[in-house]
Design an enzyme around this catalytic site. Structure first.
Site, PDB file in Angstrom:
ATOM      1  CB  CYS A 164    -168.169 -37.342 -58.944  1.00  0.00           C
ATOM      2  SG  CYS A 164    -167.524 -38.279 -57.555  1.00  0.00           S
ATOM      3  CD  GLN A 288    -152.411 -47.420 -54.763  1.00  0.00           C
ATOM      4  OE1 GLN A 288    -153.525 -47.060 -54.377  1.00  0.00           O
ATOM      5  NE2 GLN A 288    -151.796 -48.468 -54.237  1.00  0.00           N
ATOM      6  CE1 TYR A 317    -151.314 -60.933 -53.796  1.00  0.00           C
ATOM      7  CE2 TYR A 317    -149.514 -60.471 -52.266  1.00  0.00           C
ATOM      8  CZ  TYR A 317    -150.565 -61.272 -52.675  1.00  0.00           C
ATOM      9  OH  TYR A 317    -150.865 -62.404 -51.961  1.00  0.00           O
ATOM     10  CD  GLU A 338    -150.443 -57.483 -60.935  1.00  0.00           C
ATOM     11  OE1 GLU A 338    -150.318 -56.950 -59.813  1.00  0.00           O
ATOM     12  OE2 GLU A 338    -151.538 -57.853 -61.393  1.00  0.00           O
ATOM     13  CG  ASP A 386    -150.075 -52.694 -52.488  1.00  0.00           C
ATOM     14  OD1 ASP A 386    -151.131 -52.760 -51.843  1.00  0.00           O
ATOM     15  OD2 ASP A 386    -149.832 -51.760 -53.283  1.00  0.00           O
ATOM     16  CB  CYS A 413    -156.599 -51.584 -49.790  1.00  0.00           C
ATOM     17  SG  CYS A 413    -156.851 -53.184 -50.543  1.00  0.00           S
TER      18      CYS A 413
HETATM   19  N1  SAH Z   1    -148.473 -52.424 -55.712  1.00  0.00           N
HETATM   20  C1  SAH Z   1    -149.283 -51.967 -56.810  1.00  0.00           C
HETATM   21  C2  SAH Z   1    -150.601 -52.737 -56.981  1.00  0.00           C
HETATM   22  C3  SAH Z   1    -151.398 -53.048 -55.759  1.00  0.00           C
HETATM   23  S1  SAH Z   1    -153.049 -53.606 -56.047  1.00  0.00           S
HETATM   24  C4  SAH Z   1    -149.541 -50.485 -56.689  1.00  0.00           C
HETATM   25  O1  SAH Z   1    -149.356 -49.896 -55.637  1.00  0.00           O
HETATM   26  O2  SAH Z   1    -149.931 -49.877 -57.681  1.00  0.00           O
HETATM   27  C5  SAH Z   1    -152.953 -55.335 -55.934  1.00  0.00           C
HETATM   28  C6  SAH Z   1    -152.429 -56.004 -57.171  1.00  0.00           C
HETATM   29  O3  SAH Z   1    -152.389 -57.398 -56.920  1.00  0.00           O
HETATM   30  C7  SAH Z   1    -153.284 -55.838 -58.420  1.00  0.00           C
HETATM   31  O4  SAH Z   1    -152.474 -55.337 -59.446  1.00  0.00           O
HETATM   32  C8  SAH Z   1    -153.770 -57.262 -58.741  1.00  0.00           C
HETATM   33  O5  SAH Z   1    -153.863 -57.526 -60.121  1.00  0.00           O
HETATM   34  C9  SAH Z   1    -152.688 -58.115 -58.111  1.00  0.00           C
HETATM   35  N2  SAH Z   1    -153.016 -59.492 -57.702  1.00  0.00           N
HETATM   36  C10 SAH Z   1    -154.183 -59.984 -57.251  1.00  0.00           C
HETATM   37  N3  SAH Z   1    -154.053 -61.261 -56.869  1.00  0.00           N
HETATM   38  C11 SAH Z   1    -152.754 -61.612 -57.079  1.00  0.00           C
HETATM   39  C12 SAH Z   1    -151.985 -62.805 -56.842  1.00  0.00           C
HETATM   40  N4  SAH Z   1    -152.535 -63.898 -56.322  1.00  0.00           N
HETATM   41  N5  SAH Z   1    -150.682 -62.785 -57.147  1.00  0.00           N
HETATM   42  C13 SAH Z   1    -150.094 -61.667 -57.662  1.00  0.00           C
HETATM   43  N6  SAH Z   1    -150.774 -60.515 -57.897  1.00  0.00           N
HETATM   44  C14 SAH Z   1    -152.080 -60.487 -57.601  1.00  0.00           C
END
Ligand code: SAH
Length: 456
Positions: A164, A288, A317, A338, A386, A413
């Site tokens: 890929c 990521q 998040y 999270e 995020d 995103c």
């Molecule tokens: N900031 C991190 C993750 C971003 S992805 C980074 O950059 O690596 C979004 C994240 O939100 C995921 O880890 C997912 O598990 C979490 N998530 C989803 N719904 C949520 C909620 N209601 N409250 C808290 N976290 C949540």
């Protein structure tokens, strides 16, 4: 008066494309009636066949391009058309970045009703191939053994794949090795219709900087015959393997990972670095997938946060604490929240690993935990969010509006939910200062954004 539809099914017509949809199809209008045509590019004139006519829009198939876009390129990947994992390979990389910038701007105006927001040109990659650090491929069976690759578009037929072009080579190597070794030891592939067989998915994770490799075998039941021999051969075949995990998913579902995780060999996690921060990554945690651009994204978020060392920061998040730990180096205190418990376990481990002690992580829904913190007197100067594609929960946005952090840094995103949430914040007393899109997923239609929002 109902408007008549200007085209009929099976018509052959000539059109000029003026736009791209968010999923990468060309848009042409006939007397204002939009037709969506896959593989067509803005600016192109083409003959199309109308294949479906709905009330407000229709679909066509590209028959012949009469005038080509200067941004059209030959697609380098031999399985591009069947796979569907990428949607924009026929558009040059320069063209992709321009299209993504336009998409962000359009959505902010249309959904967010934000006129004149400064949207910067998309930050792209200098080498936009082989960037993904994680592969998860479905497994099937053919005479002669296991196959693994991707679902043919709009079907659940698995097509075997050797490489890929957006995956790091190491992940291709893992998938090929696991296919070969599991075939040798008679492992059966999971059959979706009959809910029988064993191996459902092969997942590979690669630490780009550390070169550490995690292999995850997702099976329907806990038993895996010849386990020891399979593990031994994987370790011998793939350099860098540090962790082999079995994940058991016994449900009839499209969700890849099940709830049960067992370490078959080595460690529970692999490590990787972003900038100077080291991260432990477990099989179920979000991390990521484009490490080079992640650095670009986080640097942008950090620069918008403009920390001096005096601030209290909330990272909503937070996943495995990636952004939190970046911010903690420049803030007084960072609180991360999270929903996935394993991710928070990783986050705590990551704080320790980097000897960062001004962070505190909590498991729970951001929209529940942050209002509770606020009641307890935790008030952020800077709040970073995020969220996943569906955006922020309204309860969280309302708490932000009450709490009044000076700055909100929104990492998104999905530009559509970003635009919706920016509108709510604007109505609650905030101003969107600027938006920086970052290309985390070259050749696909996805675009990531960092937005800076300030209290008016
Ligand atoms: N900031 C991190 C993750 C971003 S992805 C980074 O950059 O690596 C979004 C994240 O939100 C995921 O880890 C997912 O598990 C979490 N998530 C989803 N719904 C949520 C909620 N209601 N409250 C808290 N976290 C949540």
């Amino acid at each position: 008066m109902t408007k008549t539809i200007p085209v009929q099914k099976n018509d052959y017509i000539e059109v000029v494309f003026e736009d791209l949809t968010h999923d990468g199809a060309g848009v042409a209008k006939v007397d204002g009636y939009p037709l969506f045509v896959k593989n067509a590019l803005p600016g192109e004139k083409a003959k199309i066949k109308v294949i479906k006519v709905n009330k407000g829009y229709g679909f066509g198939r590209l028959e012949e391009i009469l005038e080509e876009s200067p941004y059209r390129v030959d697609t380098p990947c031999p399985i591009y058309k069947e796979c569907g994992g990428c949607q924009l390979q026929h558009l040059s990389y320069e063209g992709q970045l321009l299209a993504k910038e336009k998409q962000v701007r359009d959505v902010l105006t249309r959904i967010g009703k934000l006129e004149n927001v400064k949207v910067h040109p998309v930050l792209g990659m200098s080498e936009p191939w082989r960037y993904r650090n994680k592969a998860q491929v479905p497994v099937g069976e053919r005479e002669g053994g296991l196959i693994a690759g991707f679902y043919q578009q709009r079907s659940h037929e698995i097509i075997d794949m050797e490489a890929c072009m957006i995956q790091q080579e190491k992940n291709d190597e893992v998938v090929q090795a696991v296919k070969r070794i599991c075939t040798k030891y008679g492992v059966t592939a999971y059959n979706e219709q009959r809910h029988k067989g064993s191996l459902r998915h092969i997942m590979a994770r690669h630490g780009q900087v550390t070169k550490e490799v995690m292999v995850v075998l997702v099976t329907r039941t806990p038993d895996l015959p010849n386990k020891e021999r399979i593990v031994k051969e994987i370790v011998e075949a793939v350099e860098g393997v540090k962790s082999i995990i079995q994940n058991v998913n016994s449900k009839k579902t499209n969700v890849i990972l099940g709830d049960e995780t067992r370490v078959l060999w080595g460690e529970e996690v692999i490590y990787d670095l972003i900038g100077n921060v080291k991260f432990a990554i477990s099989s179920r945690s979000f991390y990521q997938v484009n490490p080079a651009q992640t650095k670009v994204l986080y640097d942008q978020a950090l620069s918008y946060a403009e920390l001096t060392g005096e601030e209290t920061v909330i990272d909503a998040y937070c996943g495995i604490g990636t952004i939190s730990l970046f911010l903690a180096q420049k803030a007084k205190k960072v609180y991360g929240v999270e929903i996935v418990p394993e991710a928070i376990a990783d986050a705590n481990r990551n704080a320790e690993l980097n000897e960062i002690d001004n962070v505190e992580f909590a498991v729970g829904e951001a929209e529940v935990v942050i209002p509770n913190w606020y009641k307890e007197g935790i008030v952020a100067d800077v709040l970073v969010v995020d969220p996943p594609r569906k955006g922020c929960d309204d309860a969280l946005l309302q708490t932000i509006i009450e709490m009044k952090p000076k700055k909100v840094v929104y990492v998104s995103c999905n530009p559509a939910t970003l635009a919706r949430d920016l509108r709510i914040l604007e109505d609650g007393g905030y101003r969107t200062v600027e938006v920086q899109p970052v290309d985390m997923f070259p050749h696909t239609t996805h675009v990531e954004c960092v937005a800076l929002i300030e209290l008016k």
